[in-house]
Every structure is written in structure tokens, then in C-alpha cells.
Enzyme design. Structure first.
Site, PDB file in Angstrom:
ATOM      1  N   ASP A  20      20.370  -8.436  16.221  1.00 47.21           N
ATOM      2  CA  ASP A  20      20.714  -9.457  15.971  1.00 47.21           C
ATOM      3  C   ASP A  20      19.091 -10.501  15.567  1.00 47.21           C
ATOM      4  O   ASP A  20      18.402 -10.320  17.278  1.00 47.21           O
ATOM      5  CB  ASP A  20      21.626  -9.898  16.500  1.00 47.21           C
ATOM      6  CG  ASP A  20      21.767 -11.854  15.871  1.00 47.21           C
ATOM      7  OD1 ASP A  20      20.908 -12.670  15.509  1.00 47.21           O
ATOM      8  OD2 ASP A  20      22.900 -11.973  16.482  1.00 47.21           O
ATOM      9  N   HIS A  21      18.845 -10.795  14.856  1.00 43.33           N
ATOM     10  CA  HIS A  21      17.036 -11.310  15.103  1.00 43.33           C
ATOM     11  C   HIS A  21      16.928 -13.124  15.574  1.00 43.33           C
ATOM     12  O   HIS A  21      15.888 -13.237  16.218  1.00 43.33           O
ATOM     13  CB  HIS A  21      16.532 -10.947  13.585  1.00 43.33           C
ATOM     14  CG  HIS A  21      14.612 -10.907  14.160  1.00 43.33           C
ATOM     15  ND1 HIS A  21      14.733 -11.458  14.859  1.00 43.33           N
ATOM     16  CD2 HIS A  21      13.955 -10.830  13.163  1.00 43.33           C
ATOM     17  CE1 HIS A  21      12.758 -11.631  14.480  1.00 43.33           C
ATOM     18  NE2 HIS A  21      12.492 -10.535  13.248  1.00 43.33           N
ATOM     19  N   ARG A  22      18.475 -13.157  15.641  1.00 45.50           N
ATOM     20  CA  ARG A  22      18.430 -14.670  16.357  1.00 45.50           C
ATOM     21  C   ARG A  22      18.088 -14.877  17.681  1.00 45.50           C
ATOM     22  O   ARG A  22      18.111 -15.656  18.254  1.00 45.50           O
ATOM     23  CB  ARG A  22      19.934 -15.484  15.888  1.00 45.50           C
ATOM     24  CG  ARG A  22      19.642 -15.342  14.589  1.00 45.50           C
ATOM     25  CD  ARG A  22      22.040 -15.543  14.143  1.00 45.50           C
ATOM     26  NE  ARG A  22      22.866 -14.493  14.426  1.00 45.50           N
ATOM     27  CZ  ARG A  22      24.132 -14.891  14.599  1.00 45.50           C
ATOM     28  NH1 ARG A  22      24.279 -16.091  14.092  1.00 45.50           N
ATOM     29  NH2 ARG A  22      24.819 -14.144  15.002  1.00 45.50           N
TER      30      ARG A  22
END
Length: 212
Positions: free
Chosen positions: A184-186
Site C-alpha cells: 500500500d503506497h499510502r
């Protein structure tokens, strides 16, 4: 399950890293452990333990996205994907970093059995920061999986196969295991994920460190 996976794929900015490890020493360690009798340890048990160790060494992945902030964890809880007649269930192994390898094997078997028998409790599928899903026993060489929110990552594990490799400039045969990490790039950036993958592969190739 379908609703959560659809939501994850539509709203979670996935990115993927692929790695391969020579696991002959890992398989030898497994054989040595299992020769002692008692609880039998699987390759997946060693992978789960290596995941937890990598989380300790690279804590940037031991996180969850809460919607407006990144939540960090001290203990390492790892979900293990279990196929059941009613769909995929991901029971959570708690404090994997502090468990022995045989205890990981025992708890995984217990959770998987109860998941298939529909006796798993809701609290036992909540939490965790990463899932491990393994299709190697089905002969799948490599695949990518969908993150189980609110976890930060999922590791897809393929089959260990003998392949030609280059060792010190010479051609040799080794048993190679391929994995794909969806992140998850967040809450995790690419550099942190790459550091985790490098650490994880190094642990598989020097498996005594998994038990350290």
C-alpha cells in the site's frame, strides 16, 4: 470477502516488488528440524517466520493505514491465507517474532483447521500488518495478490523449483523460490519496501538468521 477485495483493489494504491531466493539451505534447515520428530514444519512456516523477522529488521512495513494516518506496531502479527469451501480466510498469528518455529507451525495448523471447519472466531481474523498467501503447493510459480485492508502488504509465494543459476560466474543448479510483495503506497514508500524485500530474500538464503 468479495466486497473487501473489490474495495481494496479500487481504493488501495498497490505497487509490486518481485524477488527470488535460492532456498536450498532453507530446505535443508527444514529437513533437519523435522528429523527431530514432533511438530512438522512446512516451508510456509519458515516463510511466515522470515516475514516476521524482516518486519523486525525493517519496521517501516509493520504498519497500517488508518485513513488519515500511519499506525505503527511493535509486535508483528501475520495473517496466513487459508482456502476454505466458502472462500479465502486470513486468520492472524499473533507476536510471530516472539514465537518459536514449531509454535508457528502448531498455531498455523490449528487456525487453518478451525477456519475450514467454520470454527474461527471474528477476533482471530482481525489485525495484522501483512498477509502471506502461498500457491506453491499447487505448482504456481509466481503470482500477485490483493492487499487485505487495513494491512499494508501481502506476500504471494510461489513454488520452489530447481533452476539454472549463475554462482561466482559459473553455471549451477539451485532451488529457487519466487515471491511478489504487494504494498500500500499510502503508508509505505518504494525504498522501504525494497529494503524489506532485500532483507527477506537474505533471510531465506541464510535461514539460521530467521531463528535468531
Amino acid at each position: 470477502i468479495a466486497r473487501r477485495l473489490t474495495e481494496s483493489k479500487q481504493t488501495t494504491p498497490h505497487f509490486y516488488l518481485r524477488g527470488s531466493a535460492r532456498v536450498d539451505r532453507l530446505l535443508a534447515l527444514r529437513q533437519e528440524v523435522n528429523e527431530g520428530g514432533g511438530t512438522k514444519v512446512s516451508v510456509n512456516d519458515l516463510v511466515v517466520k522470515a516475514v516476521a523477522r524482516a518486519h523486525v529488521l525493517v519496521p517501516a512495513l509493520n504498519v497500517q493505514w488508518t485513513g488519515d494516518a500511519v499506525r505503527h506496531f511493535a509486535a508483528v502479527d501475520v495473517s496466513v491465507a487459508v482456502a476454505t469451501p466458502d472462500g479465502l480466510v486470513t486468520p492472524v498469528l499473533r507476536d510471530v517474532d516472539s514465537l518459536t518455529l514449531t509454535r508457528v507451525a502448531e498455531q498455523t495448523r490449528d487456525l487453518a483447521a478451525r477456519a475450514r471447519e467454520k470454527r474461527i472466531q471474528p477476533a482471530e481474523i482481525e489485525g495484522g500488518t501483512i498477509s502471506v498467501t502461498n500457491l506453491g503447493m499447487h505448482g504456481t510459480e509466481e503470482f500477485a495478490a490483493i492487499i487485505n485492508p487495513p494491512q499494508a502488504a501481502i506476500l504471494a509465494v510461489g513454488a520452489a523449483r530447481q533452476e539454472a543459476v549463475v554462482v561466482d560466474g559459473e553455471l549451477a543448479v539451485a532451488t529457487v523460490l519466487r515471491v511478489t510483495l504487494a504494498v500500500d503506497h499510502r503508508c509505505v514508500d518504494g525504498a522501504a519496501a525494497a529494503a524489506w524485500m532485500r532483507t527477506f530474500v537474505e533471510l531465506l538464503e541464510a535461514p539460521a538468521r530467521i531463528l535468531a
